[in-house]
Design a protein around this motif. Structure first.
Motif, PDB file in Angstrom:
ATOM      1  N   VAL A 188       0.865  -1.187   0.000  1.00  0.00           N
ATOM      2  CA  VAL A 188       0.000   0.000   0.000  1.00  0.00           C
ATOM      3  C   VAL A 188       0.896   1.230   0.000  1.00  0.00           C
ATOM      4  CG1 VAL A 188      -1.946  -1.071   1.183  1.00  0.00           C
ATOM      5  CG2 VAL A 188      -0.086  -0.093   2.518  1.00  0.00           C
ATOM      6  N   VAL A 223      -2.461  -4.236   7.775  1.00  0.00           N
ATOM      7  CA  VAL A 223      -3.091  -3.640   6.592  1.00  0.00           C
ATOM      8  C   VAL A 223      -4.040  -4.630   5.935  1.00  0.00           C
ATOM      9  CG1 VAL A 223      -2.652  -2.779   4.264  1.00  0.00           C
ATOM     10  CG2 VAL A 223      -1.258  -1.975   6.169  1.00  0.00           C
ATOM     11  N   VAL A 227      -8.130  -4.168   5.417  1.00  0.00           N
ATOM     12  CA  VAL A 227      -8.816  -4.301   4.127  1.00  0.00           C
ATOM     13  C   VAL A 227      -9.898  -5.370   4.219  1.00  0.00           C
ATOM     14  CG1 VAL A 227      -8.541  -4.953   1.713  1.00  0.00           C
ATOM     15  CG2 VAL A 227      -6.849  -3.470   2.801  1.00  0.00           C
ATOM     16  N   ASP A 333      -4.886   2.239   1.030  1.00  0.00           N
ATOM     17  CA  ASP A 333      -5.030   1.219  -0.013  1.00  0.00           C
ATOM     18  C   ASP A 333      -5.069   1.891  -1.386  1.00  0.00           C
ATOM     19  OD1 ASP A 333      -7.576   2.281  -0.385  1.00  0.00           O
ATOM     20  OD2 ASP A 333      -8.577   0.702   0.743  1.00  0.00           O
ATOM     21  N   ARG A 339      -5.893   2.872   5.990  1.00  0.00           N
ATOM     22  CA  ARG A 339      -6.027   1.541   6.578  1.00  0.00           C
ATOM     23  C   ARG A 339      -5.209   1.362   7.855  1.00  0.00           C
ATOM     24  NH1 ARG A 339     -10.712  -0.207   4.910  1.00  0.00           N
ATOM     25  NH2 ARG A 339     -10.893  -0.372   2.641  1.00  0.00           N
TER      26      ARG A 339
END
Length: 429
Positions: A188, A223, A227, A333, A339
């Motif tokens: 990311v 992360v 997501v 993201d 995130r």
């Protein structure tokens, strides 16, 4: 199944242990000694390499006794290292000494030679003498003597304060760059920015069941979790912080589905004390500790402090391109959604750690003041313009320290001049 944090802790214990590699060496020696019983009968050695039963027993017995003695000698050196580290260096340096590969290789070779010689010795009879095994044991003994010399050379040269500073500084710079690569590997966009989640209230707060120093954070895992559950994760602590048991460490912000708190906690690794992994500031902490020990009245060695300032400056310069005054690392993201937010140290944080205590304890030393002035002026020329106020503030603090400690105008003027050698360098006025 072990969480990421448990696997990280296990890996750190194995890396820092002094018994795992020697134990493997002992097992390997015993296995090779037993295998020699199968190969020795078919080996065709020159007459000079063949032994009688009495000679073979005497050689192997001598090798075993000598290796046990050398092993005790190396252990004695290890005890001396602990005494030196706690007395003149920094106890925190011991975490690096435990991981010295040559030390582990030397111990493993010594123990492996002993178990190999034992295994060969038990195969000697009046009618069968494992001459190949005896010869291999003799060669292993010679290799061990060479390893011992290399180990002594490292012990003598690498435990000087300046060598320790160089070692720790290079390791700190390596860990700083590794942290940047780890953030990029999260897949990311990573950037330093103000905390975008500061104004929102969390829907879930996660604490840890045990306390300790925060060793590492699984950025990639957090992360991916954010997501997956459609949330944003905010870390409330940074690597190196001490976290009491039950302290709220993670805030979960509006989520499509709440993650399992135990899984979130499993992404954060703790330990009994700080570790240099993912924490270059700890390398700086070790070097500052050694410098201020040298400046204590009991030691009174400002030249050693100046040598440590050299290594501190090298580390700060190496980290400076990746530092600024933003206090958070923000991961977004591909759609630009936040995130993960992690607090990180700013350039000013590193600079204060590097300078404050050395200036406080070395303020009466002219060469320390002159070397600090040279370091700060050099940093002021290469850092990002946004970081220059932090450098200029440290220069002002240093000037006030010089004014307080040197009432004589000539000494005060001399102490205010930058000198990269402390005293004796070319005049930079």
């Amino acid at each position: 199944m072990f969480s990421w944090a448990r696997r990280f802790q296990l890996r750190q214990r194995l890396i820092g242990s002094l018994w795992v590699i020697p134990l493997l060496g002992a097992v390997l020696g015993a296995v090779l000694g037993s295998a020699d019983a199968w190969h020795d009968p078919v080996a065709r050695l020159p007459t000079a390499w063949q032994y009688s039963a009495g000679t073979a027993s005497g050689v192997l017995t001598t090798i075993i006794a000598a290796m046990v003695g050398l092993f005790g000698f190396v252990v004695t050196i290890g005890v001396l290292v602990v005494q030196m580290a706690t007395g003149t260096l920094s106890p925190r340096f011991m975490r690096l000494w435990y991981r010295d590969r040559l030390q582990k290789l030397t111990l493993a070779s010594f123990v492996g030679t002993v178990t190999f010689a034992f295994a060969v010795l038990r195969g000697i009879t009046n009618s069968s003498v494992p001459s190949l095994g005896v010869s291999v044991a003799g060669l292993a003994f010679i290799v061990n003597l060479i390893l011992l010399l290399l180990y002594l050379d490292r012990f003598v040269h690498n435990l000087r304060p300046v060598s320790v500073g160089d070692m720790v500084g290079r390791r700190g710079l390596q860990e700083g760059r590794h942290a940047i690569r780890g953030a990029a590997a999260a897949g990311v966009t990573i950037a330093r920015a103000p905390n975008p989640l500061a104004a929102s209230d969390p829907v879930m707060v996660v604490g840890l069941g045990e306390g300790g120093a925060l060793h590492a954070i699984n950025l990639h895992g957090l992360v991916g979790m954010a997501v997956k559950y459609g949330c944003a994760i905010e870390m409330r602590c940074s690597v190196g912080d001490f976290v009491p048991s039950g302290f709220p460490v993670v805030n979960i912000h509006p989520a499509e589905q709440l993650p399992d708190a135990r899984v979130v906690a499993g992404m954060i690794a703790l330990g009994q004390e700080r570790s240099i992994e993912d924490d270059p500031a700890f390398a700086l902490r070790i070097m500052v500790d050694i410098a201020i020990r040298a400046l204590s009245p009991a030691v009174n060695d400002p030249t050693t402090a100046v040598q440590l300032i050299n290594q501190i400056e090298a580390l700060i310069r190496g980290l400076a391109p990746d530092l600024d005054q933003q206090q958070h690392l923000v991961a977004t993201d591909p759609n630009g959604t936040v995130r993960l937010v992690v607090p990180v140290r700013t350039f000013e944080d590193y600079l204060r750690l590097a300078v404050t205590e050395i200036r406080e304890y070395g303020g009466e030393s002219i060469q320390v003041c002159r070397r600090l002035k040279a370091m700060l002026e050099g940093l002021n020329d290469i850092v990002d313009p946004a970081c220059r106020p932090a450098v200029e503030a440290e220069l002002a603090r240093l000037d006030r320290t010089v004014t307080a400690h040197f009432p004589d105008s000539e000494e005060r003027q001399f102490a205010r001049q930058p000198d990269r050698q402390g005293i004796g360098g070319p005049d930079e006025r």
